[in-house]
Design an enzyme around this catalytic site. Structure first.
Site, short mmCIF file in Angstrom:
data_model
loop_
_atom_site.label_atom_id
_atom_site.label_comp_id
_atom_site.label_asym_id
_atom_site.label_seq_id
_atom_site.Cartn_x
_atom_site.Cartn_y
_atom_site.Cartn_z
CG ASP A 66 28.69 41.46 30.27
OD1 ASP A 66 27.45 41.43 30.47
OD2 ASP A 66 29.43 42.30 30.80
CG ASP A 129 38.61 47.96 36.43
OD1 ASP A 129 37.65 48.53 35.83
OD2 ASP A 129 38.65 46.74 36.63
CG HIS A 131 35.40 46.57 33.94
ND1 HIS A 131 35.31 47.09 35.22
CD2 HIS A 131 34.15 46.12 33.64
CE1 HIS A 131 34.08 46.94 35.68
NE2 HIS A 131 33.36 46.37 34.74
#
Lengths: 239, 239, 239, 239
Positions: A66, A129, A131
């Site tokens: 990413d 969360d 991710h």
């Protein structure tokens, strides 16, 4: 799926470093996608002296999965800069072995990796969360390949710390390999440390596979290794 | 993912048969889960003379991935009976190489497969509604391993033809490897034939990955091969 | 080692063709070294219609493992010319997927193959004298990589038929991947047909591993498959 | 072939330990044949605390590749006793994961290993005379599988130190996996340390492959890793 639990961050990082090394020892081109963030810092600290200037690792190629570009300046993004600082620079990795993903080449990322022979391994962190990479809840769908995610204000607030809280640098979008891109790798290694990760680890191992918990899809991969410290493993039964 | 398209059912079946054979040629124990139904009939017809009485294939072990038990009679279920009729019997496969899944042993199926070294390949058909194995829309979740599915009237109506429309045989439940069990195999091969499969093939390749279309998850597997005839491939771009 | 015996040349060639296909179906670059000579002609005849113009095989790359250059004319050598005639041309293989070994590039052959990811499979014939590729008794040592073999009169006489008995074409040397180069491939497939091969097959399976019988070294490879017809298998016990 | 050089015995042992671990991390049954002798002592010292009581390694099975039985007493042989002392006992390996080769079962060793799925890796030492396992010059041929070697006086003198120079224990024969058995493993790792190994390392890398230097055959394996310290590597060019 294999779950390996080290006593603490130190032991977990040692195990994770050994996993990364175990792929590097192959006698052929090896493609690894490695993770930034804070979880792997100790792992890189252990890896660097073992990898630095070792000609026997010239077969290893590195990818980031990413990237958050800087908005105003034309410089490399947050992820690759982190990887350079914590690992690629101190380990003295040759530039030709570094394959940066960025806002200019992301549309070719999946085909490029395929042409290079596929990723042998991706080592990933996980957020509380659920991710992983840039696959935050509400941003990507399971079927997405490498993609550009537009940042609304909520997302901008969220990545603000990556820019030392200097708002003028926060971009309007970021880049991430999507769930499907990640699942195409031959092996996945997920690392997590600390009590604040215990619930999400329990969740992905025992709860439903659904897009609101992005990392839940990783448990569907035929070759997934999860490396934890005892705190992160405190809510699961792994013995 | 690799998509291979044969001109018609005959050519598609030849390609599928070659895929099955390509796993059998390994010089070690090979574990294959094979499919019943009508799509693979031609494939088995091609396979049988090549496999029958060949000692070089004594390393190949066979598994079924779902089973519909008979309600009243104590006989083997629909799936394994089909497999015996179309392939295992005419190919003269030794009983010790056949590992039937049924209502009595399904809770051990996942561990048993793991102990046996994992499945090297599963060859699967697909329904126009996106089901595969016994994973019909609304019956299983992505995270399910091998499980027992209770049959409501809708499901009973649906499997009635498998019992020659003799209602007294239709069971109250069936057994299936769930999506997660299937995804743990090293390789998946999906076969489809005919225009009535064209839409679902397009759907799983281009639409969302979601539980209402069970087979959509298969596209997340790192080693998936899809073998089609031209009719089943008529709505996708595969060249 | 796995030994597979077909009834006759036709059945042996079908099995061999399936082996070649089984490597081609991978969803990544596949590197195959294929053999000229008369044994595989039937195999290529079976392969051609299945491979021709199939876009799903664009990942397959072809190498020759030896070459006899023409002495007087500047044209491609005997081996690659044979491969073109029997397979590469009729199967319409793209030029970029053909990696010819010749007198100009042989010193780079081993490194080139390594850079390309290694050979996934070499399919080899065997001579009644135990030679394979250009490794004739007395020409190479087990430890040789790709090399140039000088031809004395005995060798020239021997390869004369390859040039339609036109002596002016017979070269002073030829090129071959040596035993060590061949052993570095991931998989070896050896094919043989006819009673005149029965003795050498028996010899390499039951006799000593020594350089005077070059093919004896192949039995030391961890992934060797031997495909025979019944005549070539007539002196061994393979059931 | 991959050559990895550590600065000294300590670093070489660390690298070797990581190699052993890299195989153990697989999520399936893993079969390792491990070596006794003095070279790996440090390696086992590094391995033991990382392996001891780790349930995540319950998939790892251990084999010895040679054995010298005691002549007079009915106790386990020299090799397995060494392995127990230096590794299996301190690492608390379950007895069901230990598959001892001895004078009673050696004829079944090759078939047993094949039934178990083959050896994933053998880690080997090398003698200054080029021996490995019990393959001393003049004792076995390249084509030998697991075998019994009769000891003449020369061999008896040689293994006398293994019995603390107590002649009454020295047996009339020993057991060893032969060169062909060893070559059938999926991966070979050869370790050597110290200047007294420098010449033999140079010899097997640059000299002929011949039975008088038994370890020369190992260089013909497609997946060989050689791990050395700088002294053992002092006569070769590895950068």
């Amino acid at each position: 799926m294999k779950i390996i639990v080290g006593k603490n961050l130190e032991e977990m990082s040692t195990i994770a470093a050994q996993h990364v090394l175990s792929y590097m020892y192959q006698d052929r081109r090896v493609n690894l996608a490695i993770t930034g963030g804070t979880t792997p810092e100790k792992m890189y600290e252990i890896l660097v002296p073992q990898v630095k200037n070792q000609t026997c690792f010239s077969n290893v190629h590195y990818y980031n999965f990413d990237e958050i570009p800087y908005k105003k300046e034309d410089r490399e993004g947050v992820t690759i800069s982190d990887l350079r600082r914590y690992y690629l620079d101190p380990a003295n990795i040759a530039e030709e072995n570094i394959h940066a993903l960025n806002q200019y080449n992301y549309k070719e990322q999946d085909q490029r990796i395929k042409n290079d022979g596929g990723l042998d391994m991706i080592i990933l962190g996980i957020g509380a969360d659920g991710h992983y990479c840039g696959n935050l809840p509400g941003t990507t769908s399971f079927g997405d390949m490498t993609t550009r995610v537009e940042c609304d204000q909520r997302l901008k607030d969220r990545i603000l710390p990556e820019f030392n809280y200097e708002e003028e640098h926060v971009p309007d979008y970021y880049i991430t390999m999507g769930p499907k891109s990640i699942m195409m790798a031959k092996n996945l290694v997920l690392i997590a440390s600390g009590t604040k990760k215990a619930e999400i680890i329990q969740r992905i191992l025992q709860g439903k596979v659904e897009e609101s918990i992005p990392a839940s899809i990783l448990t569907m991969h035929p070759n997934l290794t999860i490396i934890l410290d005892e705190e992160a493993a405190s809510l699961i039964n792994y013995k």
